[in-house]
Design a protein around this motif. Structure first.
Motif, PDB file in Angstrom:
ATOM      1  N   GLY A  60     -54.767  25.523  32.709  1.00 54.57           N
ATOM      2  CA  GLY A  60     -54.646  24.091  33.003  1.00 54.57           C
ATOM      3  C   GLY A  60     -53.277  23.528  32.675  1.00 54.57           C
ATOM      4  O   GLY A  60     -52.560  24.072  31.823  1.00 54.57           O
ATOM      5  N   ARG A  61     -52.942  22.432  33.343  1.00 56.38           N
ATOM      6  CA  ARG A  61     -51.621  21.808  33.157  1.00 56.38           C
ATOM      7  C   ARG A  61     -51.381  21.372  31.711  1.00 56.38           C
ATOM      8  O   ARG A  61     -50.250  21.292  31.259  1.00 56.38           O
ATOM      9  CB  ARG A  61     -51.470  20.588  34.074  1.00 56.38           C
ATOM     10  N   ALA A  62     -52.459  21.118  30.972  1.00 56.56           N
ATOM     11  CA  ALA A  62     -52.315  20.615  29.596  1.00 56.56           C
ATOM     12  C   ALA A  62     -51.521  21.573  28.716  1.00 56.56           C
ATOM     13  O   ALA A  62     -50.916  21.145  27.735  1.00 56.56           O
ATOM     14  CB  ALA A  62     -53.688  20.360  28.989  1.00 56.56           C
ATOM     15  N   GLN A  63     -51.519  22.855  29.067  1.00 55.59           N
ATOM     16  CA  GLN A  63     -50.787  23.814  28.223  1.00 55.59           C
ATOM     17  C   GLN A  63     -49.525  24.351  28.910  1.00 55.59           C
ATOM     18  O   GLN A  63     -48.954  25.352  28.477  1.00 55.59           O
ATOM     19  CB  GLN A  63     -51.713  24.951  27.785  1.00 55.59           C
ATOM     20  N   ASP A  64     -49.043  23.656  29.947  1.00 56.85           N
ATOM     21  CA  ASP A  64     -47.821  24.098  30.641  1.00 56.85           C
ATOM     22  C   ASP A  64     -46.623  24.194  29.696  1.00 56.85           C
ATOM     23  O   ASP A  64     -45.768  25.069  29.850  1.00 56.85           O
ATOM     24  CB  ASP A  64     -47.466  23.125  31.774  1.00 56.85           C
ATOM     25  N   ALA A  65     -46.556  23.300  28.717  1.00 58.90           N
ATOM     26  CA  ALA A  65     -45.384  23.290  27.821  1.00 58.90           C
ATOM     27  C   ALA A  65     -45.260  24.593  27.045  1.00 58.90           C
ATOM     28  O   ALA A  65     -44.155  24.977  26.632  1.00 58.90           O
ATOM     29  CB  ALA A  65     -45.475  22.107  26.858  1.00 58.90           C
ATOM     30  N   LEU A  66     -46.381  25.295  26.864  1.00 57.56           N
ATOM     31  CA  LEU A  66     -46.321  26.540  26.084  1.00 57.56           C
ATOM     32  C   LEU A  66     -45.599  27.659  26.826  1.00 57.56           C
ATOM     33  O   LEU A  66     -45.135  28.614  26.193  1.00 57.56           O
ATOM     34  CB  LEU A  66     -47.739  26.998  25.719  1.00 57.56           C
ATOM     35  N   VAL A  67     -45.504  27.566  28.155  1.00 53.55           N
ATOM     36  CA  VAL A  67     -44.867  28.662  28.895  1.00 53.55           C
ATOM     37  C   VAL A  67     -43.425  28.351  29.303  1.00 53.55           C
ATOM     38  O   VAL A  67     -42.807  29.107  30.043  1.00 53.55           O
ATOM     39  CB  VAL A  67     -45.696  29.101  30.130  1.00 53.55           C
ATOM     40  N   THR A  68     -42.878  27.242  28.820  1.00 54.67           N
ATOM     41  CA  THR A  68     -41.453  26.987  29.026  1.00 54.67           C
ATOM     42  C   THR A  68     -40.652  27.853  28.042  1.00 54.67           C
ATOM     43  O   THR A  68     -41.225  28.425  27.103  1.00 54.67           O
ATOM     44  CB  THR A  68     -41.116  25.512  28.753  1.00 54.67           C
ATOM     45  N   ASP A  69     -39.331  27.917  28.233  1.00 54.50           N
ATOM     46  CA  ASP A  69     -38.505  28.683  27.296  1.00 54.50           C
ATOM     47  C   ASP A  69     -38.691  28.171  25.875  1.00 54.50           C
ATOM     48  O   ASP A  69     -38.832  28.949  24.928  1.00 54.50           O
ATOM     49  CB  ASP A  69     -37.026  28.583  27.690  1.00 54.50           C
ATOM     50  N   GLU A  70     -38.702  26.836  25.739  1.00 59.16           N
ATOM     51  CA  GLU A  70     -38.845  26.252  24.399  1.00 59.16           C
ATOM     52  C   GLU A  70     -40.228  26.569  23.831  1.00 59.16           C
ATOM     53  O   GLU A  70     -40.370  26.874  22.641  1.00 59.16           O
ATOM     54  CB  GLU A  70     -38.659  24.729  24.444  1.00 59.16           C
ATOM     55  N   GLY A  71     -41.227  26.471  24.697  1.00 58.22           N
ATOM     56  CA  GLY A  71     -42.595  26.749  24.252  1.00 58.22           C
ATOM     57  C   GLY A  71     -42.744  28.184  23.769  1.00 58.22           C
ATOM     58  O   GLY A  71     -43.334  28.445  22.714  1.00 58.22           O
ATOM     59  N   LEU A  72     -42.182  29.124  24.534  1.00 54.40           N
ATOM     60  CA  LEU A  72     -42.287  30.531  24.146  1.00 54.40           C
ATOM     61  C   LEU A  72     -41.470  30.815  22.883  1.00 54.40           C
ATOM     62  O   LEU A  72     -41.885  31.601  22.027  1.00 54.40           O
ATOM     63  CB  LEU A  72     -41.831  31.430  25.301  1.00 54.40           C
ATOM     64  N   ASP A  73     -40.310  30.145  22.760  1.00 53.38           N
ATOM     65  CA  ASP A  73     -39.520  30.306  21.519  1.00 53.38           C
ATOM     66  C   ASP A  73     -40.353  29.875  20.319  1.00 53.38           C
ATOM     67  O   ASP A  73     -40.362  30.532  19.274  1.00 53.38           O
ATOM     68  CB  ASP A  73     -38.250  29.436  21.571  1.00 53.38           C
ATOM     69  N   HIS A  74     -41.039  28.746  20.487  1.00 61.21           N
ATOM     70  CA  HIS A  74     -41.851  28.240  19.381  1.00 61.21           C
ATOM     71  C   HIS A  74     -42.994  29.201  19.055  1.00 61.21           C
ATOM     72  O   HIS A  74     -43.224  29.533  17.877  1.00 61.21           O
ATOM     73  CB  HIS A  74     -42.393  26.848  19.732  1.00 61.21           C
TER      74      HIS A  74
END
Ligand code: G3P
Ligand code: CA
Length: 342
Positions: free
Chosen positions: A240-254
């Motif tokens: 779902g779109r709610a967790q899109d931020a986790l697959v950005t570069d920043e999200g994966l870095d975190h």
């Protein structure tokens, strides 16, 4: 052959310079692991027996799973039990056994029952709450009235897997998922502390131990680290779109700052034509040292655009390069991997 003219000499010189250089080029960069792919038995061998029962876990063990996956919920008295939903309606006979215990919404919540009550329930193959129809019609059919499948506790699952490991010499792991951590916290249950205590008491303490803890909630995994957890952790990522931020570069870095891997929905790996998405999620995770275990492969619920279970596994594990997969069908998954390795 006559004397070389000027152009011949130029080509020869270029060849002498360039050919050895080409041979000494490093191989193309690859982030695909050469480790064997992990077969993670999703809710046990849930394609063959009712999910989250000791019978389904035992079968998964015998069918060659590398990990046994229980989803975990807490009882009222704070005992982790294997259950996917907050409610007991879809997978047990709770409505027949405790008809007065539904909440105003008509549903029966596991957290409203002590373990002694939970143990009285019969587990059945999953049905749709609204219609009562089987979710997966080809699976277990619930007509075997003399069988009494029960809800398992986490400790029973650990004892089962460790007991089998001792007598078989295998080192099958467990892959527990903390469900609804924030929701449990709202009801004064420190799920992470309860889980860690049980795991530690059974010898699971370091990243080399055969356990991986997973959650959709980053705060839950961060809380485990805060409590000193050194086990491997996997951040689940829904489609779902709610967790899109986790697959950005920043999200994966975190994620890489607290976890050892990601467990994305397979919809983040393949598109609705069944093709591997060109988003490089797997290699982006690998570049950060994260393993990738997508969910969930089912022979009887293939994604759009996929013609066979083998094609699904091929695209996810080898097309995209994932390191393992959650599967309702550990036997078919193991068979596919064995045949491919030949
Ligand atoms: O834990 C991986 C996968 O099981 C996540 O989805 O809803 O089946 O627990 P769910
Ligand atoms: Ca799960």
């Amino acid at each position: 052959m006559g004397p070389l003219n000027f152009m011949d000499k130029c080509f020869l010189l270029a060849a002498l310079i360039l050919i050895p250089a080409a041979h000494s080029l490093p191989p193309p960069e690859s982030t695909e692991s050469t480790e064997p792919k992990s077969v993670i038995a999703h809710r046990g061998a849930s394609g063959k027996l009712p999910e989250h029962t000791l019978e389904a876990y035992t079968l998964a063990y015998g069918l060659g799973a590398d990990y046994i996956e229980p989803d975990l919920m807490l009882t009222r008295d704070g005992v982790p039990i294997a259950l996917h939903d907050r409610t007991l309606d879809a997978t047990t006979d709770v409505a027949e056994r405790f008809p007065q215990r539904a909440r105003e919404d008509g549903r029966f919540y596991a957290i409203d029952f002590d373990l002694a009550e939970i143990k009285q329930l019969r587990v059945r193959e999953r049905v749709e709450a609204a219609s009562g129809e089987l979710r997966y019609p080809e699976r277990w059919d619930n007509s075997h009235r003399h069988l009494h499948f029960r809800i398992a506790t986490l400790e029973e699952i650990i004892e089962l897997v460790q007991g089998l490991n001792r007598v078989t010499g295998q080192s099958t792991g467990i892959y527990p998922e903390i469900k609804f951590s924030a929701w449990h916290a709202d009801q004064d249950h420190d799920f992470e502390a309860i889980l860690l205590d049980i795991l530690q008491r059974h010898g699971y303490e370091t990243r080399d131990d055969a356990v991986i803890v997973q959650s959709f909630e980053p705060e839950s995994l961060l809380r485990l680290r805060e409590l000193g957890c050194k086990l491997r952790l996997v951040q689940l990522i829904s489609g779902g779109r709610a967790q899109d931020a986790l697959v950005t570069d920043e999200g994966l870095d975190h994620i890489a700052s607290y976890a050892d891997g990601i467990g994305p929905s397979q919809a983040r790996i393949i598109d609705d034509q069944g093709k591997v998405r060109p988003n490089n999620l797997v290699s982006a995770a690998h570049q950060r040292g994260l393993v990738v275990h997508p969910y969930t492969a089912r022979t009887d619920a293939l994604p759009a655009g996929i013609d066979s279970f083998e094609q699904l596994l091929d695209r996810i594990l080898f097309g995209a390069g994932a390191d393992g997969i959650f599967t309702d069908h550990p036997k078919a998954t193991r068979k596919y991997l064995q045949e491919r390795s030949r």
